[in-house]
Design an enzyme around this catalytic site. Structure first.
Site, PDB file in Angstrom:
ATOM      1  CD  GLN A  84     -16.826   4.666  20.084  1.00 22.38           C
ATOM      2  OE1 GLN A  84     -16.274   3.691  19.580  1.00 22.38           O
ATOM      3  NE2 GLN A  84     -16.538   5.090  21.287  1.00 22.38           N
ATOM      4  CG  LEU A  85     -13.784   7.008  13.715  1.00 25.53           C
ATOM      5  CD1 LEU A  85     -13.061   8.062  14.544  1.00 25.53           C
ATOM      6  CD2 LEU A  85     -12.773   6.000  13.173  1.00 25.53           C
TER       7      LEU A  85
ATOM      8  CG  ASP B  14     -24.090   3.603   8.835  1.00 27.15           C
ATOM      9  OD1 ASP B  14     -23.074   3.897   9.481  1.00 27.15           O
ATOM     10  OD2 ASP B  14     -24.720   2.532   9.009  1.00 27.15           O
ATOM     11  CB  ILE B  15     -26.087  -0.438   6.387  1.00 26.66           C
ATOM     12  CG1 ILE B  15     -26.936  -1.443   5.649  1.00 26.66           C
ATOM     13  CG2 ILE B  15     -26.039  -0.697   7.884  1.00 26.66           C
ATOM     14  CD1 ILE B  15     -26.364  -2.851   5.661  1.00 26.66           C
TER      15      ILE B  15
ATOM     16  CG  ASP C 228     -25.054  -3.784   2.278  1.00 28.20           C
ATOM     17  OD1 ASP C 228     -23.855  -3.703   2.619  1.00 28.20           O
ATOM     18  OD2 ASP C 228     -25.709  -4.848   2.328  1.00 28.20           O
TER      19      ASP C 228
ATOM     20  CE1 TYR D 262     -12.510  -4.581  14.011  1.00 31.09           C
ATOM     21  CE2 TYR D 262     -10.999  -4.806  15.864  1.00 31.09           C
ATOM     22  CZ  TYR D 262     -11.678  -4.014  14.962  1.00 31.09           C
ATOM     23  OH  TYR D 262     -11.518  -2.652  15.004  1.00 31.09           O
TER      24      TYR D 262
HETATM   25  P1  NAD Z   1     -19.200   1.199  14.751  1.00 27.42           P
HETATM   26  O1  NAD Z   1     -19.633  -0.223  14.848  1.00 27.42           O
HETATM   27  O2  NAD Z   1     -19.650   2.154  15.810  1.00 27.42           O
HETATM   28  O3  NAD Z   1     -19.634   1.803  13.336  1.00 27.42           O
HETATM   29  C1  NAD Z   1     -19.590   1.062  12.149  1.00 27.42           C
HETATM   30  C2  NAD Z   1     -20.683   1.594  11.245  1.00 27.42           C
HETATM   31  O4  NAD Z   1     -20.645   0.846  10.026  1.00 27.42           O
HETATM   32  C3  NAD Z   1     -22.085   1.445  11.823  1.00 27.42           C
HETATM   33  O5  NAD Z   1     -22.757   2.684  11.836  1.00 27.42           O
HETATM   34  C4  NAD Z   1     -22.759   0.440  10.898  1.00 27.42           C
HETATM   35  O6  NAD Z   1     -24.145   0.684  10.713  1.00 27.42           O
HETATM   36  C5  NAD Z   1     -21.980   0.638   9.612  1.00 27.42           C
HETATM   37  N1  NAD Z   1     -22.079  -0.530   8.744  1.00 27.42           N
HETATM   38  C6  NAD Z   1     -22.023  -1.828   9.117  1.00 27.42           C
HETATM   39  N2  NAD Z   1     -22.218  -2.616   8.044  1.00 27.42           N
HETATM   40  C7  NAD Z   1     -22.368  -1.799   6.975  1.00 27.42           C
HETATM   41  C8  NAD Z   1     -22.595  -2.022   5.611  1.00 27.42           C
HETATM   42  N3  NAD Z   1     -22.700  -3.265   5.120  1.00 27.42           N
HETATM   43  N4  NAD Z   1     -22.699  -0.962   4.780  1.00 27.42           N
HETATM   44  C9  NAD Z   1     -22.608   0.299   5.262  1.00 27.42           C
HETATM   45  N5  NAD Z   1     -22.406   0.579   6.575  1.00 27.42           N
HETATM   46  C10 NAD Z   1     -22.288  -0.462   7.417  1.00 27.42           C
HETATM   47  O7  NAD Z   1     -17.612   1.208  14.627  1.00 27.42           O
HETATM   48  P2  NAD Z   1     -16.594   2.366  15.053  1.00 27.42           P
HETATM   49  O8  NAD Z   1     -16.248   2.156  16.470  1.00 27.42           O
HETATM   50  O9  NAD Z   1     -17.114   3.672  14.606  1.00 27.42           O
HETATM   51  O10 NAD Z   1     -15.328   1.941  14.191  1.00 27.42           O
HETATM   52  C11 NAD Z   1     -15.094   2.471  12.905  1.00 27.42           C
HETATM   53  C12 NAD Z   1     -13.846   1.842  12.326  1.00 27.42           C
HETATM   54  O11 NAD Z   1     -12.735   2.097  13.205  1.00 27.42           O
HETATM   55  C13 NAD Z   1     -13.935   0.328  12.160  1.00 27.42           C
HETATM   56  O12 NAD Z   1     -13.279  -0.058  10.985  1.00 27.42           O
HETATM   57  C14 NAD Z   1     -13.175  -0.193  13.346  1.00 27.42           C
HETATM   58  O13 NAD Z   1     -12.595  -1.441  13.088  1.00 27.42           O
HETATM   59  C15 NAD Z   1     -12.122   0.874  13.552  1.00 27.42           C
HETATM   60  N6  NAD Z   1     -11.645   0.901  14.938  1.00 27.42           N
HETATM   61  C16 NAD Z   1     -12.484   1.315  15.947  1.00 27.42           C
HETATM   62  C17 NAD Z   1     -12.039   1.288  17.260  1.00 27.42           C
HETATM   63  C18 NAD Z   1     -12.920   1.717  18.403  1.00 27.42           C
HETATM   64  O14 NAD Z   1     -12.500   1.648  19.562  1.00 27.42           O
HETATM   65  N7  NAD Z   1     -14.132   2.192  18.153  1.00 27.42           N
HETATM   66  C19 NAD Z   1     -10.726   0.865  17.539  1.00 27.42           C
HETATM   67  C20 NAD Z   1      -9.914   0.435  16.497  1.00 27.42           C
HETATM   68  C21 NAD Z   1     -10.383   0.470  15.190  1.00 27.42           C
END
Ligand code: NAD
Length: 355
Positions: free
Chosen positions: A53-54, A75-76, A92, A182
């Site tokens: 998402q981010l 990304d994975i 990964d 988390y």
């Molecule tokens: P998300 O789950 O949408 O994206 C995470 C991405 O990481 C996914 O595309 C997934 O395929 C990838 N991923 C997972 N395992 C992997 C691996 N082993 N190797 C490579 N890639 C891998 O998460 P997001 O919402 O985009 O959040 C991104 C970061 O921001 C995270 O660290 C999250 O903790 C932090 N965050 C997000 C929010 C929110 O509201 N979205 C709030 C606070 C903090």
């Protein structure tokens, strides 16, 4: 011995010739050039977890800043949508050797490490959430130290706070007693970042994001996901069943502001970045009933119902609003979107997309 051989000998052994030697100017010039080339290495970014998402939106922000050829999204999973337009490495992050290989091969200078298991999905597999979130961060920090990367970005979250943290205007430095795995990984990760900064001088920077709300990519399994889903359902079905209670206040942020905050922090001069755990960051706080009534101004027949599930307990353990004064003071953070502006922007964009 010929002068050029002597020069090579001095350079290869890092030696300094005696003062007054005719070789001194040459050695100084070559050493200065070497240091200059190292420190002026062109910015090359690796973003890990770019498919999320981010990540998908941050990738585009980085393209604008550094040029599409200087950013490698990874990304994975395979690249989707706009990500396929730029450079991409599918890997990964738990493969430490592969991470190092990609960093070296591409002469990366900055890493944005976003891959993680989020709050709700983490509770389904706590052991894996701990392993993925912690080990991958340590791999990135080790790489930053060993390969002398210029900067690292790693996000924390309001999930690092807990039930006995002051709930209103939660200060930067306060009680942190997370109840989700988390949140535990975010608190531990913040401390690891500070440790690498203090012990090895790694320039690692971090923000404690609130719930992030975007419309371009589906959310990844967090407790604040309702505030994204609600817009899609409002336009498609004119109704939404919310998994949190009507009056559950949580700190939230529009994705445009989250991207801006991240890039502002990463572009700030190092001496302005005074917090090396993670900065509180804030723009708005609202509850499901409020977002629903804002949506009703645009879609009058929209209806919301409430059916709280396991995520209610998680939300209840988090702050309701955040004090981000240090971020505003240290590196000039300013948000742009409140609830009304965000709602108008999302509904306009989603409606245009659905036509
Ligand atoms: P998300 O789950 O949408 O994206 C995470 C991405 O990481 C996914 O595309 C997934 O395929 C990838 N991923 C997972 N395992 C992997 C691996 N082993 N190797 C490579 N890639 C891998 O998460 P997001 O919402 O985009 O959040 C991104 C970061 O921001 C995270 O660290 C999250 O903790 C932090 N965050 C997000 C929010 C929110 O509201 N979205 C709030 C606070 C903090």
């Amino acid at each position: 011995m010929p002068a050029c051989l002597l020069l090579l000998l001095y350079l290869s052994h890092g030696l300094i010739p005696p003062i007054g030697s005719p070789l001194v100017p040459a050695i100084l010039f070559l050493n200065f050039r070497h240091v200059f080339v190292l420190t002026m290495r062109k910015t090359k970014v690796l973003l890990i977890g770019a498919g999320g998402q981010l990540g998908s939106e941050l990738t585009q922000g980085l393209w604008n800043l550094y040029g599409i050829d200087n950013v490698i999204a990874s990304d994975i999973k395979d690249p989707q949508g706009v990500l396929a337009e730029g450079r991409f490495e599918k890997f990964d992050v738990m493969q430490r050797d592969k991470l190092f290989e990609i960093l070296k091969k591409n002469e990366i200078t900055q890493v944005y490490h976003l891959a993680a298991l989020l709050s709700a999905t983490g509770e389904k597999d706590p052991r894996w959430a701990w392993k993925l979130n912690m080990e991958s961060l340590l791999f990135v920090l080790e790489a930053a130290h060993e390969l002398k990367l210029h900067k690292v970005y790693w996000p924390s979250s309001i999930a690092a706070f807990g039930p006995t943290t002051p709930k209103q205007e939660t200060p930067q430095d306060t009680i942190m007693d997370p109840t989700t795995v988390y949140g535990i990984t975010k608190l531990a990760g913040e401390l690891w970042c500070e440790y690498y900064f203090r012990r090895y001088g790694v320039d690692v920077r971090s923000l404690r994001y609130p719930g992030l709300i975007g419309w371009k990519t589906p959310p990844g399994g967090g407790t604040t996901d309702y505030a994204v889903d609600i817009y899609f359902k409002a336009l498609k079905e004119k109704k939404y069943e919310c998994f949190l209670a009507a009056d559950t206040y949580l700190p939230m942020m529009y994705m445009d502001d989250a991207v801006k905050a991240t890039l502002d922090l990463m572009e700030a001069p190092a001496e302005k970045v005074k917090v090396r755990t993670s900065y509180n960051i804030s723009s708005m706080s609202f509850c499901p009933a409020q977002i629903a009534s804002t949506i009703k101004k645009h879609i009058p027949d929209f209806e919301i119902t409430y059916k709280p599930d396991f995520r209610q307990a998680i939300a209840d353990s988090w702050p309701k609003s955040i004090d981000d004064a240090p971020a505003r003071k240290d590196w000039g953070w300013k948000h742009q979107f409140g609830l009304e502006e965000m709602t108008a922007d999302i509904l306009k964009n989603l409606a245009a997309e659905q036509k």
